[in-house]
Write an enzyme that holds these catalytic residues in place. Structure first.
Site, mmCIF file in Angstrom:
data_model
loop_
_atom_site.group_PDB
_atom_site.id
_atom_site.type_symbol
_atom_site.label_atom_id
_atom_site.label_comp_id
_atom_site.label_asym_id
_atom_site.label_seq_id
_atom_site.Cartn_x
_atom_site.Cartn_y
_atom_site.Cartn_z
ATOM 1 N N ASP A 144 0.836 -1.214 -0.090
ATOM 2 C CA ASP A 144 -0.049 -0.087 -0.010
ATOM 3 C C ASP A 144 0.845 1.292 0.002
ATOM 4 O O ASP A 144 0.363 2.204 0.495
ATOM 5 C CB ASP A 144 -1.062 0.156 1.134
ATOM 6 C CG ASP A 144 -1.949 -1.329 1.202
ATOM 7 O OD1 ASP A 144 -2.286 -1.602 0.041
ATOM 8 O OD2 ASP A 144 -2.284 -1.802 2.243
ATOM 9 N N LYS A 183 1.710 2.453 -4.961
ATOM 10 C CA LYS A 183 2.111 1.840 -6.360
ATOM 11 C C LYS A 183 1.163 2.153 -7.563
ATOM 12 O O LYS A 183 1.573 2.505 -8.483
ATOM 13 C CB LYS A 183 2.194 0.259 -6.063
ATOM 14 C CG LYS A 183 3.582 -0.205 -5.089
ATOM 15 C CD LYS A 183 3.738 -1.617 -4.926
ATOM 16 C CE LYS A 183 2.296 -2.360 -4.455
ATOM 17 N NZ LYS A 183 2.022 -1.807 -3.176
ATOM 18 N N GLY A 232 -4.590 -4.054 -3.955
ATOM 19 C CA GLY A 232 -5.583 -3.190 -4.093
ATOM 20 C C GLY A 232 -4.887 -1.873 -4.531
ATOM 21 O O GLY A 232 -4.151 -1.290 -3.708
ATOM 22 N N HIS A 233 -4.746 -1.626 -5.894
ATOM 23 C CA HIS A 233 -4.017 -0.266 -6.163
ATOM 24 C C HIS A 233 -4.855 0.769 -6.522
ATOM 25 O O HIS A 233 -5.815 0.742 -7.559
ATOM 26 C CB HIS A 233 -3.299 -0.735 -7.448
ATOM 27 C CG HIS A 233 -1.946 -1.841 -7.104
ATOM 28 N ND1 HIS A 233 -1.400 -2.377 -7.921
ATOM 29 C CD2 HIS A 233 -1.677 -2.046 -5.889
ATOM 30 C CE1 HIS A 233 -0.442 -3.189 -7.339
ATOM 31 N NE2 HIS A 233 -0.818 -3.119 -6.063
ATOM 32 N N GLN A 293 1.947 -5.992 -3.302
ATOM 33 C CA GLN A 293 2.627 -6.155 -2.047
ATOM 34 C C GLN A 293 3.812 -5.312 -1.618
ATOM 35 O O GLN A 293 3.866 -4.255 -2.367
ATOM 36 C CB GLN A 293 2.924 -7.490 -1.567
ATOM 37 C CG GLN A 293 1.414 -8.556 -1.713
ATOM 38 C CD GLN A 293 0.934 -8.740 -3.077
ATOM 39 O OE1 GLN A 293 1.418 -9.035 -3.946
ATOM 40 N NE2 GLN A 293 -0.306 -8.407 -3.156
ATOM 41 N N THR A 337 3.320 -12.522 2.448
ATOM 42 C CA THR A 337 2.621 -13.031 1.498
ATOM 43 C C THR A 337 3.320 -14.445 0.832
ATOM 44 O O THR A 337 4.162 -14.773 1.239
ATOM 45 C CB THR A 337 2.120 -12.156 0.369
ATOM 46 O OG1 THR A 337 1.149 -12.834 -0.203
ATOM 47 C CG2 THR A 337 3.306 -11.613 -0.497
ATOM 48 N N ARG A 364 -5.568 0.145 8.741
ATOM 49 C CA ARG A 364 -4.176 -0.080 8.452
ATOM 50 C C ARG A 364 -3.538 0.249 9.907
ATOM 51 O O ARG A 364 -4.071 1.462 10.243
ATOM 52 C CB ARG A 364 -3.535 0.466 7.214
ATOM 53 C CG ARG A 364 -3.909 0.087 6.003
ATOM 54 C CD ARG A 364 -3.309 0.876 4.859
ATOM 55 N NE ARG A 364 -3.875 0.430 3.510
ATOM 56 C CZ ARG A 364 -4.036 1.180 2.580
ATOM 57 N NH1 ARG A 364 -3.929 2.726 2.817
ATOM 58 N NH2 ARG A 364 -4.756 0.902 1.469
ATOM 59 N N VAL A 370 2.703 14.166 -3.348
ATOM 60 C CA VAL A 370 1.920 14.922 -2.338
ATOM 61 C C VAL A 370 0.619 15.168 -2.486
ATOM 62 O O VAL A 370 -0.029 16.009 -1.996
ATOM 63 C CB VAL A 370 2.898 16.222 -2.493
ATOM 64 C CG1 VAL A 370 4.124 16.556 -2.162
ATOM 65 C CG2 VAL A 370 2.602 16.920 -3.877
HETATM 66 P P1 GDP Z 1 -0.948 0.588 -3.442
HETATM 67 O O1 GDP Z 1 -1.729 -0.848 -3.099
HETATM 68 O O2 GDP Z 1 0.556 0.372 -3.432
HETATM 69 O O3 GDP Z 1 -1.487 0.897 -5.046
HETATM 70 O O4 GDP Z 1 -1.588 1.628 -2.554
HETATM 71 P P2 GDP Z 1 -3.108 1.715 -2.203
HETATM 72 O O5 GDP Z 1 -3.775 2.353 -3.173
HETATM 73 O O6 GDP Z 1 -3.388 0.517 -1.598
HETATM 74 O O7 GDP Z 1 -3.102 2.752 -0.964
HETATM 75 C C1 GDP Z 1 -2.661 4.121 -1.127
HETATM 76 C C2 GDP Z 1 -3.485 5.237 -0.685
HETATM 77 O O8 GDP Z 1 -2.816 6.397 -0.719
HETATM 78 C C3 GDP Z 1 -4.613 5.233 -1.893
HETATM 79 O O9 GDP Z 1 -5.740 5.599 -1.057
HETATM 80 C C4 GDP Z 1 -4.191 6.465 -2.775
HETATM 81 O O10 GDP Z 1 -5.120 7.315 -3.445
HETATM 82 C C5 GDP Z 1 -3.448 7.280 -1.768
HETATM 83 N N1 GDP Z 1 -2.442 8.129 -2.139
HETATM 84 C C6 GDP Z 1 -1.449 7.587 -3.098
HETATM 85 N N2 GDP Z 1 -0.267 8.704 -3.043
HETATM 86 C C7 GDP Z 1 -0.831 9.561 -2.285
HETATM 87 C C8 GDP Z 1 -0.049 10.957 -1.963
HETATM 88 O O11 GDP Z 1 0.912 11.355 -2.325
HETATM 89 N N3 GDP Z 1 -0.840 11.515 -1.074
HETATM 90 C C9 GDP Z 1 -2.004 11.063 -0.435
HETATM 91 N N4 GDP Z 1 -2.526 11.715 0.549
HETATM 92 N N5 GDP Z 1 -2.495 9.935 -0.725
HETATM 93 C C10 GDP Z 1 -1.953 9.249 -1.570
HETATM 94 P P1 IMO Z 2 -0.942 -4.089 -2.504
HETATM 95 O O1 IMO Z 2 -0.282 -4.609 -3.658
HETATM 96 C C1 IMO Z 2 -1.001 -4.474 1.912
HETATM 97 C C2 IMO Z 2 -0.807 -8.858 3.445
HETATM 98 C C3 IMO Z 2 -2.215 -9.167 4.064
HETATM 99 C C4 IMO Z 2 -1.634 -10.267 5.139
HETATM 100 C C5 IMO Z 2 -0.329 -10.749 4.201
HETATM 101 C C6 IMO Z 2 -0.800 -12.224 3.767
HETATM 102 O O2 IMO Z 2 -2.094 -3.485 -2.305
HETATM 103 O O3 IMO Z 2 0.262 -3.213 -1.712
HETATM 104 P P2 IMO Z 2 -2.176 -12.804 1.490
HETATM 105 O O4 IMO Z 2 -3.703 -12.708 1.397
HETATM 106 O O5 IMO Z 2 -1.352 -12.383 0.561
HETATM 107 O O6 IMO Z 2 -1.764 -14.250 1.961
HETATM 108 O O7 IMO Z 2 -1.967 -11.871 2.855
HETATM 109 O O8 IMO Z 2 -0.145 -9.954 3.434
HETATM 110 N N1 IMO Z 2 -0.890 -8.080 2.051
HETATM 111 C C7 IMO Z 2 -1.042 -6.812 1.802
HETATM 112 N N2 IMO Z 2 -0.897 -5.700 2.779
HETATM 113 N N3 IMO Z 2 -1.016 -4.470 0.618
HETATM 114 C C8 IMO Z 2 -1.133 -5.667 -0.265
HETATM 115 O O9 IMO Z 2 -1.134 -5.289 -1.550
HETATM 116 C C9 IMO Z 2 -1.272 -6.878 0.191
HETATM 117 N N4 IMO Z 2 -1.141 -8.174 -0.063
HETATM 118 C C10 IMO Z 2 -1.245 -8.934 0.909
HETATM 119 O O10 IMO Z 2 -2.929 -8.090 4.696
HETATM 120 O O11 IMO Z 2 -0.847 -9.475 6.116
HETATM 121 MG MG MG Z 3 -3.047 -1.456 -1.776
#
Ligand code: GDP
Ligand code: IMO
Ligand code: MG
Length: 430
Positions: A13, A16, A40-41, A223, A238, A307, A416
């Protein structure tokens, strides 16, 4: 040969999705190389807000080819609904290709993931319950079903018959669950194959033609490095290798082809699920980092779980840099720190009377390690509108410089805000 791997460098998270969406315009090919719909991206651009689990975040750039590589595990139902939703919102998926070699997450994987977690009780991992671990386990034990099998009736039936015999014994005898029907599953997955047929391809020629032509290629991580099956906080990890080695393996590109490895780090740290987290905080410090009530609040994109949050951990970060050969840093969610008077960075771990430079290998020891903090003054000014590094407040520049110094890599970009445009480019990555 611009082949850029963008990997999560903490516990996932890191933002990415945002980074891939903004870098995709410079790439001709984006390859998602590992994990499954545990990811979840989030992408926020002029088309809207999207939460993608399997489709690469390069999909919004009409000129970019997007590949789901051999290292990914695919729940076809999730993929189909994602494709449908994108098309409904006017985003073309015509240039999306799914590797024949990728493995399929089957209903028994999802059931077993959830049943195993229940069995673990207190010792649960906190998986996303999406069948990831069991699907990768079957791939390794060579009983997996691959995407190509969904297009071959006989292969699918034969393989499914053998696998289901074992899985149904496990489900009914060990867990007291209901068996899975061979007939229904066979027909359902054949149907998934038909529906996905236009996207299924041998992705090897697509990838290697791009490399031969020297086209810019972007590898999309899922991840994070600390969830890596070998290098992460085992067993709270994972079941795949989300790092740079996994980027090569999961996309079918040799390590000598990589030109840059970008490590995505939040300006602080978060983690979903169980497992050690030395710099975790609670109370008002956590509230400030978690930003509840905003669209970027620290709530899981896939599971909706809150989180866990904490300060930037330079010990873990340096380790992630070393294990993955990260040469460039993308620091995300920098704006979240905008209103903090003081910011902490963990610069070492204290274990009894020893100071550790590296994270210990076992959870039991890591849980005893106390973070050693350095404090830096905050900048107390909004950075969300800043687009040039030199326009950042001095304290903000100092914080970024200290992170680079501690982890041993150059700064590539800073985000940012969640929108595609909210980025401060610092170094060329392509
Ligand atoms: P990923 O799994 O690495 O793609 O990240 P996620 O999408 O799960 O979580 C990142 C969260 O932060 C999402 O709600 C994005 O919209 C948000 N986000 C990403 N970059 C920024 C940033 O620079 N600032 C803020 N405030 N939010 C951001
Ligand atoms: P993104 O791509 C955050 C975590 C789960 C758990 C562990 C194992 O959005 O960054 P799994 O279902 O993979 O066997 O779970 O890994 N986990 C993540 N945490 N972001 C993710 O993906 C994750 N994918 C798996 O919460 O702790
Ligand atoms: Mg994510």
């Amino acid at each position: 040969m611009p082949v850029v791997a963008l990997i999560g460098a903490q516990w996932g998270d890191e933002g990415k999705g945002h980074l891939i969406d903004l870098l995709a315009s410079k790439a001709r090919l984006v390859i998602r190389y590992g994990g499954g719909n545990n990811a979840g991206h989030t992408v926020v651009n002029e088309r809207g807000t999207f939460k993608l689990h399997l489709v690469p975040c390069g999909i919004f750039d009409p000129a970019t080819v997007n590949v789901i590589g051999p290292g990914v595990v695919i729940d076809p139902e999730v993929l189909l609904s994602e494709i449908e939703e994108l098309e409904r919102q006017g985003v073309s998926t015509a240039k999306l290709f799914v590797s024949e070699r990728a493995h399929v997450i089957m209903p028994y994987h999802v059931m077993l993931d959830q049943l195993q977690e229940q069995e673990r009780g207190e010792g649960k991992i906190g998986t996303t319950g999406r069948g990831i671990g069991p699907a990768y386990a079957d791939k390794m034990s060579r009983t997996g079903i691959r995407i190509a099998d969904l297009l071959h009736e006989e292969t699918l039936l034969t393989r499914l018959r053998i696998v289901l015999e074992e899985k149904n014994r496990l489900l009914t005898k060990l867990y007291g669950a209901k068996p899975i029907s061979l007939h229904d599953t066979y027909l359902q997955f054949l149907e998934f194959g038909h529906k996905l047929a236009n996207h299924i391809a041998d992705t090897h020629p697509i990838v290697h033609r791009a490399l031969e032509k020297d086209l810019p290629v972007l590898l999309e991580g899922a991840q994070g490095a600390l969830l890596d099956i070998d290098h992460g906080t085992y067993p709270y990890v994972t079941s795949s290798p989300p790092g740079a080695a996994g980027a090569c393996q999961g996309s079918g590109i040799g390590p000598t082809q990589l030109s840059t490895v970008i490590g995505a780090f939040k300006a602080y740290t978060t983690r979903v699920g169980e497992g050690p987290f030395p710099t975790e905080v609670d109370g008002p410090e956590a509230d400030a980092l978690r930003q509840m009530g905003t669209p970027w609040a620290e709530v899981g994109t896939t599971t909706g779980r809150m989180r866990r949050v904490g300060w930037f951990d330079a010990v873990m970060a340096r380790y992630a840099v070393q294990v993955n050969g990260i040469d460039t840093l993308a620091i995300t969610k920098f704006d979240v720190l905008d209103s903090l008077p003081t910011i902490k960075i963990c610069v070492g771990y204290q274990l009894n009377d020893t100071q550790l430079e590296y994270p210990p290998a076992t959870v039991a020891v890591l849980e005893q390690a106390e973070p050693i903090y350095e404090e830096m003054p905050g900048w107390m000014t909004p950075t969300t509108g800043v687009r040039r590094f030199q326009d950042l407040p001095e304290a903000a520049q100092a914080y970024l410089a200290r992170i680079c110094q501690l982890v041993g890599a150059r700064l590539g970009l800073v985000t940012v805000g969640p929108h595609r445009d909210q980025v401060i480019p610092v170094a060329d990555v392509f």
